[in-house]
Design a protein around this motif. Structure first.
Motif, PDB file in Angstrom:
ATOM      1  N   SER A 125     -72.693 -48.945-110.869  1.00  0.00           N
ATOM      2  CA  SER A 125     -73.146 -47.648-110.458  1.00  0.00           C
ATOM      3  C   SER A 125     -73.648 -47.032-111.821  1.00  0.00           C
ATOM      4  N   PHE A 126     -74.428 -46.014-111.695  1.00  0.00           N
ATOM      5  CA  PHE A 126     -75.095 -45.083-112.849  1.00  0.00           C
ATOM      6  C   PHE A 126     -73.753 -44.096-113.532  1.00  0.00           C
ATOM      7  N   THR A 127     -72.478 -44.184-112.863  1.00  0.00           N
ATOM      8  CA  THR A 127     -71.518 -43.133-113.349  1.00  0.00           C
ATOM      9  C   THR A 127     -70.355 -43.755-113.983  1.00  0.00           C
ATOM     10  N   ALA A 128     -70.254 -45.150-113.764  1.00  0.00           N
ATOM     11  CA  ALA A 128     -69.040 -45.897-114.344  1.00  0.00           C
ATOM     12  C   ALA A 128     -69.486 -46.922-114.953  1.00  0.00           C
ATOM     13  N   ALA A 129     -68.653 -47.535-115.631  1.00  0.00           N
ATOM     14  CA  ALA A 129     -68.590 -48.983-116.478  1.00  0.00           C
ATOM     15  C   ALA A 129     -68.662 -49.927-115.318  1.00  0.00           C
ATOM     16  N   PRO A 130     -69.286 -51.062-115.510  1.00  0.00           N
ATOM     17  CA  PRO A 130     -69.461 -52.182-114.420  1.00  0.00           C
ATOM     18  C   PRO A 130     -67.950 -52.822-114.257  1.00  0.00           C
ATOM     19  N   GLU A 131     -67.501 -52.915-113.302  1.00  0.00           N
ATOM     20  CA  GLU A 131     -66.271 -53.870-112.935  1.00  0.00           C
ATOM     21  C   GLU A 131     -66.767 -55.441-112.390  1.00  0.00           C
ATOM     22  N   VAL A 132     -65.991 -56.296-113.628  1.00  0.00           N
ATOM     23  CA  VAL A 132     -66.494 -57.744-113.242  1.00  0.00           C
ATOM     24  C   VAL A 132     -65.361 -58.303-112.537  1.00  0.00           C
ATOM     25  N   ILE A 133     -65.623 -58.969-111.459  1.00  0.00           N
ATOM     26  CA  ILE A 133     -64.352 -59.745-110.809  1.00  0.00           C
ATOM     27  C   ILE A 133     -64.870 -61.272-110.823  1.00  0.00           C
TER      28      ILE A 133
END
Length: 135
Positions: A125-133
């Protein structure tokens, strides 16, 4: 929530995702809506007579992308899509999406279910760090 469950929930809430494949040196992208967590694997469904099926047979590398307008987040899932001719998974997919039963059935030799192998999902998103799964 496990990674696979989080990925499936995101895709289900988005409703439509876009599947990218390759045909020769040309990228191909089209909308999809089927998603299934079956025995801990992320499955999609198509028809064996469709060009997407032949594209994946020639090159199993694929990526899907979906956007959730309510949250402003998007997901990308990249990996290899592997054919699974198991009748049980075809039945599970069609039970989840009964509207497809007019076009497909588990014994028609057209219903094509595939699961992601060695896949990585990234929620951004533009507001949080990417979450990698890792799937």
């Amino acid at each position: 929530m496990e990674g696979i469950e989080k990925v499936c929930e995101f895709l289900e809430k988005a409703g439509t995702y876009y599947l990218a494949t390759v045909e020769g040196d040309q990228p191909r992208v089209r909308p999809f809506g089927t998603i299934l967590n079956y025995q801990g694997k992320l499955y999609i469904q198509t028809g064996k007579v469709k060009p997407v099926s032949q594209q994946l047979a020639a090159n199993s590398k694929a990526e899907i992308c979906a956007f959730n307008g309510a949250t402003g987040a998007w997901i990308r899932v990249a990996g290899d899509l592997i054919n699974d001719d198991s009748r049980d998974v075809k039945v599970a997919m069609l039970e989840k999406y009964p509207n497809l039963k007019g076009m497909y059935n588990p014994d028609d030799d057209n219903t094509h279910v595939l699961y992601f192998k060695d896949a990585t999902a990234t929620i951004s998103s533009f507001t949080a760090a990417p979450e990698v799964i890792e799937l």
